[in-house]
Write an enzyme that holds these catalytic residues in place. Sequence first.
Site, PDB file in Angstrom:
ATOM      1  N   ASP A 197       0.700  -1.051  -0.254  1.00  0.00           N
ATOM      2  CA  ASP A 197       0.306   0.048  -0.027  1.00  0.00           C
ATOM      3  C   ASP A 197       0.590   1.534   0.019  1.00  0.00           C
ATOM      4  O   ASP A 197       1.839   1.362   0.677  1.00  0.00           O
ATOM      5  CB  ASP A 197      -0.797   0.059   1.196  1.00  0.00           C
ATOM      6  CG  ASP A 197      -1.956   0.707   1.298  1.00  0.00           C
ATOM      7  OD1 ASP A 197      -2.790   1.341   1.050  1.00  0.00           O
ATOM      8  OD2 ASP A 197      -1.844   1.760   2.122  1.00  0.00           O
ATOM      9  N   GLU A 233       1.239  -0.449  -4.971  1.00  0.00           N
ATOM     10  CA  GLU A 233       0.946   0.419  -5.381  1.00  0.00           C
ATOM     11  C   GLU A 233       1.574   1.774  -5.430  1.00  0.00           C
ATOM     12  O   GLU A 233       1.610   2.636  -4.440  1.00  0.00           O
ATOM     13  CB  GLU A 233      -0.395   0.207  -4.130  1.00  0.00           C
ATOM     14  CG  GLU A 233      -1.394   1.231  -5.206  1.00  0.00           C
ATOM     15  CD  GLU A 233      -1.809   2.435  -4.262  1.00  0.00           C
ATOM     16  OE1 GLU A 233      -2.915   2.628  -4.475  1.00  0.00           O
ATOM     17  OE2 GLU A 233      -1.630   2.868  -3.075  1.00  0.00           O
TER      18      GLU A 233
HETATM   19  C1  LAG Z   1      -3.929   3.985  -0.301  1.00  0.00           C
HETATM   20  N1  LAG Z   1      -3.113   3.349  -0.895  1.00  0.00           N
HETATM   21  O1  LAG Z   1      -1.947   3.941  -1.350  1.00  0.00           O
HETATM   22  C2  LAG Z   1      -4.992   2.392  -0.225  1.00  0.00           C
HETATM   23  O2  LAG Z   1      -5.578   2.242  -1.157  1.00  0.00           O
HETATM   24  C3  LAG Z   1      -6.452   4.117   0.327  1.00  0.00           C
HETATM   25  O3  LAG Z   1      -7.340   3.297   0.070  1.00  0.00           O
HETATM   26  C4  LAG Z   1      -6.346   4.244   1.510  1.00  0.00           C
HETATM   27  O4  LAG Z   1      -6.624   5.352   1.484  1.00  0.00           O
HETATM   28  C5  LAG Z   1      -4.224   5.306   1.135  1.00  0.00           C
HETATM   29  N2  LAG Z   1      -3.433   5.101   0.408  1.00  0.00           N
HETATM   30  C6  LAG Z   1      -3.938   4.858   3.112  1.00  0.00           C
HETATM   31  O5  LAG Z   1      -3.159   3.827   3.074  1.00  0.00           O
HETATM   32  C7  LAG Z   1      -7.781   5.308   2.438  1.00  0.00           C
HETATM   33  C8  LAG Z   1      -9.067   6.035   1.933  1.00  0.00           C
HETATM   34  C9  LAG Z   1      -8.697   7.957   2.918  1.00  0.00           C
HETATM   35  C10 LAG Z   1      -9.387   7.238   4.219  1.00  0.00           C
HETATM   36  C11 LAG Z   1      -7.107   6.326   4.294  1.00  0.00           C
HETATM   37  C12 LAG Z   1      -7.484   6.117   6.067  1.00  0.00           C
HETATM   38  O6  LAG Z   1      -8.777   6.508   0.660  1.00  0.00           O
HETATM   39  O7  LAG Z   1     -10.241   8.461   2.506  1.00  0.00           O
HETATM   40  O8  LAG Z   1      -8.628   8.675   4.668  1.00  0.00           O
HETATM   41  O9  LAG Z   1      -7.463   5.389   4.097  1.00  0.00           O
HETATM   42  O10 LAG Z   1      -7.972   5.276   6.202  1.00  0.00           O
HETATM   43  C13 LAG Z   1      -8.942   8.580   5.517  1.00  0.00           C
HETATM   44  C14 LAG Z   1      -9.982  10.089   5.729  1.00  0.00           C
HETATM   45  C15 LAG Z   1      -8.972  11.118   5.894  1.00  0.00           C
HETATM   46  C16 LAG Z   1      -8.903  11.191   7.666  1.00  0.00           C
HETATM   47  C17 LAG Z   1      -7.851  10.441   7.607  1.00  0.00           C
HETATM   48  C18 LAG Z   1      -7.000   9.848   8.531  1.00  0.00           C
HETATM   49  O11 LAG Z   1     -11.008  10.165   4.940  1.00  0.00           O
HETATM   50  O12 LAG Z   1     -10.234  12.436   5.853  1.00  0.00           O
HETATM   51  O13 LAG Z   1      -7.286  12.500   6.791  1.00  0.00           O
HETATM   52  O14 LAG Z   1      -8.374   8.874   6.821  1.00  0.00           O
HETATM   53  O15 LAG Z   1      -7.886   9.768   9.596  1.00  0.00           O
END
Ligand code: LAG
Length: 495
Positions: A197, A233
């Site tokens: 990741d 990735e």
């Molecule tokens: C990835 N690849 O590089 C993953 O495929 C992707 O699904 C991951 O983001 C990202 N990297 C970090 O491992 C996902 C969501 C984000 C989420 C993050 C952490 O797409 O939206 O962020 O996982 O859970 C979320 C909130 C943010 C917030 C963050 C920290 O959406 O607004 O700032 O959590 O609390």
Amino acid sequence: QWDAQVSNGQAIVHLFEWPWSNIASECESFLGPRGYGGVQVSPPNEYVKVYQGDVRRPWWERYQPVSYQISSRSGNDADFRDMVARCNNVGVRIYVDGVINHMSGWWPAGTGSTGTSGFDAGSQSYPGVPFSAYDFNDGNCNTGSGNIENYNDASQVRNCKLVGLNDLNQGSEYVREKIVDFLNYLVDMGVAGFRIDASKHMWPGDMKIIFDRVNNLNTDYFSAGARPFIFQEVIDLGGEAISGQEYVGNGRVTEFRYGKYLGEAFRGYNQLTYLSNFGEGWGMLDRAYSLVFIDNHDNQRGHGAGGANILTFRVSKWYKMANAFMLAWPYGFTRLMSSYYWDQNWVDGQDKNDWIGPPMDASDNIIGPSINADQTCGNGWICEHRWRQIYNMVQFRNVAHGTDMNDWWDNGNNQIAFCRGNRGFIAINNEGYDLKQSLQTCLSEGSYCDVISGNKEGGSCTGKTINVGSDGVAYIEITTMEDDGVLAIHAESKI
Ligand code: LAG
Ligand code: CA
């Protein structure tokens, strides 16, 4: 590290958010028999339980690790071990989604996790590993916010926080050691490799040091000296400071342009005739280093990269066509997506429900898929990998493995066809009118079952039968009235 270490299947499937016990049965009852090579599983290690207003146990909580204890909503350490053994026993490999760039984002002290370690994100204390403030990159990041602000600056992309997630310093010997221990724990159990990741957010040199220290695969299931499969990735659509090419020395790299370009083509923004040199000819990574897919868990819901043209189960006819093209086309190592359903809620071009997690009960436990009489899934799971048009094309890929593409045909626009050696033939019609054409199939004389419109069952075919003459030519018809715009026959679909 470029070899998927499969035993007999040339495609893997991401069983996104599936419980381990369901994956174990799926390996035995479906994936093994149908020739799937392996499964990419969601992150198995302890992470934050997210409850934030309306957001209740989103899928993305799994990308906020708290420790390397094997404990998740999919099951505990014993469940995970049982799955790895049972899948390997039927020749299906397990690849772990390894979240090693970062730990959690900020949450108040006392926030719960899926394991027993606990954590305090504010002081960067993760006692289950243990990691403390020394192990993070803050001192190496020079942006005002501490977050990544500019993707044209490689050092901030790698040393600053990705969306507020505490960024581990892989330059530290101690951090490397903890990550290597985690990966080795899984490899020793029988895991075949890793999706890494957020690889763009780590230095390729640090990653190389880590991967080189990972053990050879478990000889209960793999040959002596076999190395873990690594696919990193890296989102690279061009135009940024960091390119996927920087990572090919460590293992394969996700080629995000592949699904984007196919999405554009099947949606009609580009002609299929141009696909005749799809791959390196389109500026993509060398096929030996690429991992390809039509959609993934991020871009099927507007996260990650690729934009609005990415094809998903929601536009099923195009989706099946694009997956069929991918599985028939000799480029890269292929991964399929298997999803659960959620209701979208579009506001100003964004799905407000993009966070919704897998089907769950009142106590927030995942409700795994049930299997219907017709082999599709219930309980809210889409199971694209169980669609006939998709699993039969996985078999096509296995049957055609080792051959090149030949005898390309097109109508100058959106009807195409080609052979794979003398092992397989596919035709695709994405035109507003019928395809009715005599074409070279490269197969030996005989009757063949089209594995898109039906299955070969016993000695007969439940779909269209295609008669190949002694010259290899067959009359091919795909009308616009049909469910699918594809026809495919291969050496093993002969009746
Ligand atoms: C990835 N690849 O590089 C993953 O495929 C992707 O699904 C991951 O983001 C990202 N990297 C970090 O491992 C996902 C969501 C984000 C989420 C993050 C952490 O797409 O939206 O962020 O996982 O859970 C979320 C909130 C943010 C917030 C963050 C920290 O959406 O607004 O700032 O959590 O609390
Ligand atoms: Ca980083």
